[in-house]
Design a protein around this motif. Structure first.
Motif, PDB file in Angstrom:
ATOM      1  N   TYR A  55      43.890  52.677  44.406  1.00 17.09           N
ATOM      2  CA  TYR A  55      44.917  52.973  45.433  1.00 17.09           C
ATOM      3  C   TYR A  55      46.252  52.650  45.165  1.00 17.09           C
ATOM      4  O   TYR A  55      47.140  53.620  45.799  1.00 17.09           O
ATOM      5  CB  TYR A  55      44.409  51.874  46.716  1.00 17.09           C
ATOM      6  N   LEU A  56      46.799  51.899  44.455  1.00 21.11           N
ATOM      7  CA  LEU A  56      48.065  51.635  44.060  1.00 21.11           C
ATOM      8  C   LEU A  56      48.822  53.014  43.427  1.00 21.11           C
ATOM      9  O   LEU A  56      49.850  53.442  43.602  1.00 21.11           O
ATOM     10  CB  LEU A  56      48.340  50.402  43.291  1.00 21.11           C
ATOM     11  N   SER A  57      47.847  53.311  42.511  1.00 23.21           N
ATOM     12  CA  SER A  57      48.041  54.605  41.935  1.00 23.21           C
ATOM     13  C   SER A  57      48.430  55.720  42.748  1.00 23.21           C
ATOM     14  O   SER A  57      49.326  56.473  42.531  1.00 23.21           O
ATOM     15  CB  SER A  57      47.125  55.048  40.628  1.00 23.21           C
ATOM     16  N   ARG A  58      47.512  55.840  43.769  1.00 21.76           N
ATOM     17  CA  ARG A  58      47.758  57.061  44.741  1.00 21.76           C
ATOM     18  C   ARG A  58      48.904  56.843  45.537  1.00 21.76           C
ATOM     19  O   ARG A  58      49.534  57.629  45.901  1.00 21.76           O
ATOM     20  CB  ARG A  58      46.500  57.124  45.585  1.00 21.76           C
ATOM     21  N   ARG A  59      49.367  55.646  45.543  1.00 20.33           N
ATOM     22  CA  ARG A  59      50.853  55.299  46.298  1.00 20.33           C
ATOM     23  C   ARG A  59      52.134  55.376  45.391  1.00 20.33           C
ATOM     24  O   ARG A  59      53.146  54.953  45.851  1.00 20.33           O
ATOM     25  CB  ARG A  59      50.481  54.081  46.997  1.00 20.33           C
ATOM     26  N   GLY A  60      51.767  55.814  44.316  1.00 23.10           N
ATOM     27  CA  GLY A  60      52.953  56.264  43.486  1.00 23.10           C
ATOM     28  C   GLY A  60      53.036  55.445  42.340  1.00 23.10           C
ATOM     29  O   GLY A  60      54.213  55.452  41.490  1.00 23.10           O
ATOM     30  N   VAL A  61      52.375  54.123  42.247  1.00 24.67           N
ATOM     31  CA  VAL A  61      52.746  53.251  41.004  1.00 24.67           C
ATOM     32  C   VAL A  61      51.939  53.853  39.865  1.00 24.67           C
ATOM     33  O   VAL A  61      50.651  54.257  39.829  1.00 24.67           O
ATOM     34  CB  VAL A  61      52.252  51.994  41.373  1.00 24.67           C
ATOM     35  N   SER A  62      52.494  53.925  38.631  1.00 21.47           N
ATOM     36  CA  SER A  62      52.119  54.533  37.438  1.00 21.47           C
ATOM     37  C   SER A  62      50.931  53.568  36.833  1.00 21.47           C
ATOM     38  O   SER A  62      50.729  52.450  36.932  1.00 21.47           O
ATOM     39  CB  SER A  62      53.048  54.495  36.242  1.00 21.47           C
ATOM     40  N   ARG A  63      49.868  54.109  36.673  1.00 21.30           N
ATOM     41  CA  ARG A  63      48.765  53.464  36.227  1.00 21.30           C
ATOM     42  C   ARG A  63      49.047  52.722  34.862  1.00 21.30           C
ATOM     43  O   ARG A  63      48.223  51.731  34.391  1.00 21.30           O
ATOM     44  CB  ARG A  63      47.465  54.602  35.809  1.00 21.30           C
ATOM     45  N   SER A  64      49.887  53.270  34.031  1.00 21.01           N
ATOM     46  CA  SER A  64      50.059  52.570  32.886  1.00 21.01           C
ATOM     47  C   SER A  64      50.514  51.234  33.086  1.00 21.01           C
ATOM     48  O   SER A  64      50.771  50.294  32.210  1.00 21.01           O
ATOM     49  CB  SER A  64      51.210  53.329  32.094  1.00 21.01           C
ATOM     50  N   ARG A  65      50.932  50.778  34.314  1.00 21.12           N
ATOM     51  CA  ARG A  65      51.560  49.549  34.645  1.00 21.12           C
ATOM     52  C   ARG A  65      50.611  48.737  35.352  1.00 21.12           C
ATOM     53  O   ARG A  65      50.819  47.609  35.603  1.00 21.12           O
ATOM     54  CB  ARG A  65      52.909  49.796  35.434  1.00 21.12           C
TER      55      ARG A  65
END
Length: 129
Positions: A55-65
């Motif tokens: 969900y956070l990734s879909r909201r624009g947070v890089s998955r690498s973080r």
């Protein structure tokens, strides 16, 4: 592992906050209640953590973080009880460090600011997320 509307609202706030600090990394921990065996409870806890990372990734947070870590399962309840307890079925995010190749110089004061503001961004607690 389904995110309720209230969980999504909290995660939207956290995603907005996380995006302000591109040098910070996070871990997401999944929890369960005490119903079921330890080995069973690892799976739903991990699915909860994975759902939050996605969900956070879909909201624009890089998955690498973001890192969904092995679930705590039922080992760290909010409400100690052997029964079903929705508030124990949750995820928790924590600041885990800093991106190693970020050009910004970081010090302890900056880290304390990040931690304080991040805690405030997740202060709204919802059960069963």
């Amino acid at each position: 592992a389904r995110l309720s509307a209230s969980a999504q609202r909290v995660l939207n706030l956290q995603a907005d906050w996380i995006k302000q600090f591109p040098e910070v990394t996070f871990r997401v921990f999944g929890h369960t209640d005490a119903v079921g065996t330890d080995s069973y409870n690892q799976r739903p806890g991990r699915r909860r953590a994975d759902a939050v990372v996605a969900y956070l990734s879909r909201r624009g947070v890089s998955r690498s973080r973001l890192e969904a870590v092995v679930s705590f399962g039922e080992t760290q309840p909010l409400i100690p009880t052997p029964d079903r307890e929705q508030r124990n079925r949750r995820t928790v995010t924590e600041v885990s460090g800093f991106v190693s190749d970020h050009p910004m110089l970081l010090n302890g004061d900056y880290a304390a600011l990040i931690a304080r503001d991040y805690i405030a961004s997740g202060a709204t607690q919802t059960g069963g997320e």
